[in-house]
Design a protein around this motif. Structure first.
Motif, short mmCIF file in Angstrom:
data_model
loop_
_atom_site.label_atom_id
_atom_site.label_comp_id
_atom_site.label_asym_id
_atom_site.label_seq_id
_atom_site.Cartn_x
_atom_site.Cartn_y
_atom_site.Cartn_z
N ARG A 58 0.74 -1.01 -0.01
CA ARG A 58 0.02 -0.04 0.03
C ARG A 58 0.90 1.26 -0.05
NH1 ARG A 58 -3.12 -3.53 -0.70
NH2 ARG A 58 -5.13 -4.13 0.22
N LEU A 59 1.70 1.13 0.77
CA LEU A 59 2.82 2.34 0.85
C LEU A 59 3.59 2.70 -0.57
CD1 LEU A 59 4.40 1.98 4.30
CD2 LEU A 59 2.75 3.57 3.87
N MET A 60 3.99 1.42 -1.11
CA MET A 60 4.69 1.56 -2.41
C MET A 60 3.62 2.34 -3.41
SD MET A 60 6.93 -1.65 -3.40
CE MET A 60 8.11 -1.42 -4.23
N ASP A 61 2.38 1.80 -3.37
CA ASP A 61 1.37 2.26 -4.34
C ASP A 61 1.17 3.91 -4.22
OD1 ASP A 61 1.14 -0.22 -5.42
OD2 ASP A 61 -0.87 -0.66 -4.32
N VAL A 62 1.46 4.18 -2.87
CA VAL A 62 1.09 5.56 -2.77
C VAL A 62 2.33 6.63 -3.09
CG1 VAL A 62 0.89 7.50 -0.83
CG2 VAL A 62 -0.73 5.46 -0.55
N VAL A 63 3.56 5.88 -2.62
CA VAL A 63 4.56 6.63 -3.12
C VAL A 63 4.74 6.78 -4.60
CG1 VAL A 63 7.33 6.47 -3.19
CG2 VAL A 63 5.95 6.04 -0.93
N ASP A 64 4.43 5.65 -5.22
CA ASP A 64 4.48 5.73 -6.67
C ASP A 64 3.66 6.69 -7.40
OD1 ASP A 64 5.32 4.14 -9.34
OD2 ASP A 64 3.14 3.72 -9.40
N VAL A 80 16.33 10.01 -11.02
CA VAL A 80 16.78 10.01 -9.67
C VAL A 80 17.02 8.38 -9.30
CG1 VAL A 80 16.60 10.48 -7.11
CG2 VAL A 80 16.08 12.29 -8.96
N LYS A 81 18.13 7.77 -8.87
CA LYS A 81 18.20 6.66 -8.88
C LYS A 81 17.32 5.79 -7.82
CE LYS A 81 21.85 2.95 -7.87
NZ LYS A 81 20.83 2.02 -8.24
N CYS A 82 16.97 6.56 -6.78
CA CYS A 82 16.09 5.77 -5.69
C CYS A 82 14.52 5.84 -6.30
CB CYS A 82 16.18 6.54 -4.60
SG CYS A 82 15.61 8.26 -4.54
N VAL A 83 14.29 6.66 -7.24
CA VAL A 83 13.06 6.81 -7.89
C VAL A 83 13.03 5.49 -9.15
CG1 VAL A 83 11.45 7.94 -9.42
CG2 VAL A 83 12.66 8.97 -7.57
N GLN A 84 14.10 5.38 -9.63
CA GLN A 84 14.24 4.51 -10.48
C GLN A 84 14.16 2.86 -9.83
OE1 GLN A 84 17.99 5.34 -12.53
NE2 GLN A 84 17.11 6.52 -14.21
N ASP A 85 14.95 2.93 -8.86
CA ASP A 85 14.95 1.54 -8.02
C ASP A 85 13.58 1.25 -7.51
OD1 ASP A 85 17.65 1.46 -8.49
OD2 ASP A 85 18.29 2.18 -6.44
N LEU A 86 12.72 2.18 -7.17
CA LEU A 86 11.44 1.90 -6.83
C LEU A 86 10.73 1.46 -7.74
CD1 LEU A 86 9.48 2.06 -4.18
CD2 LEU A 86 8.83 4.18 -5.16
N ALA A 87 10.70 2.10 -8.59
CA ALA A 87 9.97 1.67 -10.18
C ALA A 87 10.34 0.21 -10.62
CB ALA A 87 10.11 2.62 -11.18
N GLU A 88 11.53 -0.15 -10.65
CA GLU A 88 11.98 -1.35 -10.93
C GLU A 88 11.57 -2.36 -9.91
OE1 GLU A 88 15.99 -1.12 -11.43
OE2 GLU A 88 15.86 0.24 -12.82
N LEU A 89 11.40 -2.08 -8.76
CA LEU A 89 11.00 -2.84 -7.78
C LEU A 89 9.37 -3.21 -7.58
CD1 LEU A 89 11.31 -4.43 -4.92
CD2 LEU A 89 11.14 -2.52 -3.72
#
Length: 133
Positions: A58-64, A80-89
């Motif tokens: 749920r948190l990932m969906d909101v952050v995305d 930004v690397k952390c944004v790319q990493d989150l998108a890939e995850l």
């Protein structure tokens, strides 16, 4: 004796000295206690209702969602690397969820086909029960 039971003549190296196999390799059972939680009873109650995976999802969906909205005014944010990493995850997790859903559907279809072969009447009743009005 070895003529009747030839396997008794096997060299000792052919038979393992101990048989040890994990039941669920890679799994661990989470322990919530005073050592890792300030309120273990509360945490146990929360996790019983909503797993850590569901909470994080749920948190990932909101952050995305927030990142996608922020990218409208800050297009460089997607680099930004952390944004790319989150998108890939998130993409890997979404793919795993879709695959799991397909596997459940495939098993359901297999079970329904088996029921149809075994008992057409029960199959018809199940189909009727799940049919949309």
């Amino acid at each position: 004796m070895s003529a009747l039971f030839p396997w008794l003549d096997w060299p000792s190296t052919a038979v393992p000295s101990s048989l040890n196999q994990p039941i669920l390799p890679g799994w661990s059972f989470l322990t919530v206690n005073e050592a890792n939680s300030s309120a273990p009873d509360t945490e146990k109650r929360i996790v019983a209702q909503d797993s850590y995976g569901r909470q994080i999802g749920r948190l990932m969906d909101v952050v995305d969602l927030l990142v996608r909205e922020a990218e409208k005014t800050h297009p460089d944010l997607s680099g930004v690397k952390c944004v790319q990493d989150l998108a890939e995850l998130k993409a890997r997790i979404d793919e795993a969820k879709a695959e799991a859903q397909k596997n459940r559907q495939d098993r359901l279809i297999e079970d329904l086909l088996a029921l149809k072969r075994q008992d057409g009447g029960k199959f018809a009743a199940v189909i009727k029960a799940v049919s949309l009005p």
